[in-house]
Design a protein around this motif. Structure first.
Motif, PDB file in Angstrom:
ATOM      1  N   UNK A 180      -6.986  -6.279   0.453  1.00  0.00           N
ATOM      2  CA  UNK A 180      -7.958  -6.500   0.822  1.00  0.00           C
ATOM      3  C   UNK A 180      -8.337  -6.921   2.342  1.00  0.00           C
ATOM      4  N   UNK A 181      -7.167  -7.196   2.957  1.00  0.00           N
ATOM      5  CA  UNK A 181      -7.601  -7.804   4.619  1.00  0.00           C
ATOM      6  C   UNK A 181      -6.938  -6.886   5.490  1.00  0.00           C
ATOM      7  N   UNK A 182      -5.610  -6.542   5.836  1.00  0.00           N
ATOM      8  CA  UNK A 182      -5.384  -6.060   7.045  1.00  0.00           C
ATOM      9  C   UNK A 182      -4.240  -5.243   7.027  1.00  0.00           C
ATOM     10  N   UNK A 183      -3.927  -4.222   7.808  1.00  0.00           N
ATOM     11  CA  UNK A 183      -2.847  -3.340   7.981  1.00  0.00           C
ATOM     12  C   UNK A 183      -1.680  -4.147   8.226  1.00  0.00           C
ATOM     13  N   UNK A 184      -1.898  -5.119   8.905  1.00  0.00           N
ATOM     14  CA  UNK A 184      -0.710  -6.021   9.371  1.00  0.00           C
ATOM     15  C   UNK A 184      -0.022  -6.670   8.076  1.00  0.00           C
ATOM     16  N   UNK A 185      -0.991  -7.410   7.491  1.00  0.00           N
ATOM     17  CA  UNK A 185      -0.299  -8.268   6.251  1.00  0.00           C
ATOM     18  C   UNK A 185      -0.091  -7.429   5.175  1.00  0.00           C
ATOM     19  N   UNK A 186      -0.688  -6.012   4.969  1.00  0.00           N
ATOM     20  CA  UNK A 186      -0.154  -5.270   4.214  1.00  0.00           C
ATOM     21  C   UNK A 186       1.480  -4.766   4.397  1.00  0.00           C
ATOM     22  N   UNK A 187       1.417  -4.438   5.824  1.00  0.00           N
ATOM     23  CA  UNK A 187       2.709  -3.989   6.106  1.00  0.00           C
ATOM     24  C   UNK A 187       3.736  -5.026   5.716  1.00  0.00           C
ATOM     25  N   UNK A 188       3.355  -6.397   6.151  1.00  0.00           N
ATOM     26  CA  UNK A 188       4.464  -7.263   5.750  1.00  0.00           C
ATOM     27  C   UNK A 188       4.748  -7.677   4.398  1.00  0.00           C
ATOM     28  N   UNK A 189       3.662  -7.647   3.778  1.00  0.00           N
ATOM     29  CA  UNK A 189       3.884  -7.550   2.078  1.00  0.00           C
ATOM     30  C   UNK A 189       4.738  -6.556   1.518  1.00  0.00           C
ATOM     31  N   UNK A 190       4.547  -5.396   1.913  1.00  0.00           N
ATOM     32  CA  UNK A 190       5.263  -4.287   1.475  1.00  0.00           C
ATOM     33  C   UNK A 190       6.713  -4.071   1.963  1.00  0.00           C
ATOM     34  N   UNK A 191       6.964  -4.720   3.070  1.00  0.00           N
ATOM     35  CA  UNK A 191       8.309  -4.797   3.602  1.00  0.00           C
ATOM     36  C   UNK A 191       9.090  -5.600   3.211  1.00  0.00           C
ATOM     37  N   UNK A 278      -1.301   8.292   1.337  1.00  0.00           N
ATOM     38  CA  UNK A 278      -0.043   7.822   1.738  1.00  0.00           C
ATOM     39  C   UNK A 278       0.097   6.367   1.155  1.00  0.00           C
ATOM     40  N   UNK A 279      -1.013   5.623   1.305  1.00  0.00           N
ATOM     41  CA  UNK A 279      -1.015   4.143   1.159  1.00  0.00           C
ATOM     42  C   UNK A 279      -1.033   3.928  -0.381  1.00  0.00           C
ATOM     43  N   UNK A 280      -1.485   4.711  -1.047  1.00  0.00           N
ATOM     44  CA  UNK A 280      -1.661   4.927  -2.595  1.00  0.00           C
ATOM     45  C   UNK A 280      -0.100   5.058  -3.027  1.00  0.00           C
ATOM     46  N   UNK A 281       0.484   6.032  -2.560  1.00  0.00           N
ATOM     47  CA  UNK A 281       2.040   6.368  -2.920  1.00  0.00           C
ATOM     48  C   UNK A 281       3.014   5.195  -2.351  1.00  0.00           C
ATOM     49  N   UNK A 282       2.863   4.914  -1.151  1.00  0.00           N
ATOM     50  CA  UNK A 282       3.519   3.665  -0.970  1.00  0.00           C
ATOM     51  C   UNK A 282       3.414   2.391  -1.643  1.00  0.00           C
ATOM     52  N   UNK A 283       2.266   2.046  -2.060  1.00  0.00           N
ATOM     53  CA  UNK A 283       1.792   0.661  -2.814  1.00  0.00           C
ATOM     54  C   UNK A 283       2.549   0.957  -4.389  1.00  0.00           C
TER      55      UNK A 283
END
Ligand code: GLY
Length: 354
Positions: A180-191, A278-283
């Motif tokens: 619900x926040x930003x691409x940057x946080x999303x990328x760090x959480x998923x990595x 793509x983000x659905x699949x990644x998550x």
């Protein structure tokens, strides 16, 4: 409603002593459960300012976030002569900060509470934002109030006391905050590599970021009239899954149910708001890597739907979801029809090979 203070503390002893010296209170109580009394209380019990505290211990686990345990806390507060000027420190996970917060909100119409969250779930979510309550009638957090603690101490030293499942449970809320926040946080959480050994130093920094996301939203909308509903992403289905799991021999920790809810509600987001595939699949890939599947079949759909009809975001009998059109693009109060909700449950089961 008064504002809560959040202190990111690297030295709990010093920070707590300093804060309590600024606070006026007559009696001091510390609420723990059977787990946190054993594993977490020893980490703070030598703090001199806590020596005069009366320790309260209730049964651990969300199944005990109920009237009986709440009543036990009220009873001790009453027997020990607690007043509106007393201070109740809630030391524990979300079950303790929720139940203790509600005991504090209601005893003599409100005494002071302070949260020291000890699980990842409570650190990043439950202890922050002033939601308090208990489960009732088989429904999650059915009875409660908004009652902010005077302060929340975020200190990650307790994370090392956590078992693997509790770590995963809290991490689901961090995923939600990222979505619900930003691409940057999303990328760090998923990595972030959740396999052991966990990089606690990095996790601590991510916890502070996650808390900041929640704080920003709560400050804007403390009583969940609007944007705070974003924090419920994944929870409409998640709470129903959690309630279903409580009827089985293997009740899910809250965050594990939220992980199921995130998958279903990302699917709904894709169908109704065009959330990118793509983000659905990644998550989903990330969730599948770490979270065990939750087994249920279509015979449970009616009950799951019934639980969703009790969701607190609903209005006029319509089930309201928070959906996303992309990372950080939030759409609140989105109604979804029953067929599509069932399709999202099918989607989860297919994705996890159930
Ligand atoms: N856990 C969601 C909220 O505090 O609003």
């Amino acid at each position: 409603m008064s504002e809560q203070k959040v202190i990111i503390s690297n030295d709990l002893k010093t920070d707590l002593e300093r804060f309590l010296s600024t606070l006026k209170y007559d009696k001091l109580f510390i609420l723990t459960d059977t787990n946190t009394k054993e594993k977490c209380y020893p980490l703070i019990k030598d703090i001199s300012v806590l020596q005069a505290a009366r320790l309260i211990c209730i049964l651990s686990g969300d199944v005990h976030k109920n009237q009986e345990q709440l009543s036990a806390v009220w009873q001790i507060l009453s027997n020990e002569g607690a007043s509106r000027n007393s201070l109740l420190i809630n030391l524990g996970g979300g079950m303790i900060t929720d139940l203790g917060g509600f005991a504090g909100a209601t005893f003599k119409r409100g005494l002071q509470t302070l949260n020291i969250p000890t699980t990842l779930m409570a650190l990043v979510d439950a202890a922050v934002g002033g939601k308090t309550g208990i489960n009732f009638n088989g429904l999650k957090n059915e009875i409660g109030s908004f009652y902010p603690p005077v302060c929340v101490f975020i200190n990650s030293s307790f994370l090392r006391t956590l078992d693997w499942n509790n770590l995963l449970s809290g991490y689901a809320e961090m995923m939600k905050h990222a979505l619900i926040s930003s691409m940057e946080t999303y990328a760090s959480v998923l990595s972030f590599d959740l396999s052991k050994p966990v990089d606690y130093a990095l996790l601590n920094r991510m916890v502070a970021q996650s808390v900041a996301i929640k704080e920003r939203i709560v400050e804007e909308d403390p009583k969940e009239k609007g944007i705070r509903k974003a924090l419920n992403f994944g929870h409409t289905v998640g709470h129903a899954i959690e309630s279903l799991s409580f009827k089985t021999d293997t009740p899910l920790l809250h965050g594990h149910a939220v992980a199921v809810g995130i998958v279903c509600e990302l699917y709904l987001s894709y169908k109704q708001c065009g959330f990118p595939t793509d983000k659905l699949t990644q998550t989903i890939h990330y969730i599948k890597e770490y979270y065990p599947p939750f087994f249920f079949d279509c015979k449970a759909y009616d009950s799951l739907y019934e639980w969703m009809t009790h969701d607190k975001k609903n209005e006029n009998g319509i089930i309201n979801f928070t959906l996303l059109s992309d990372i950080g693009q939030i759409h609140i109060n989105r109604s979804v029809n029953k067929e599509l909700i069932w399709e999202s449950l099918d989607f989860y089961r297919e994705s996890f090979g159930i």
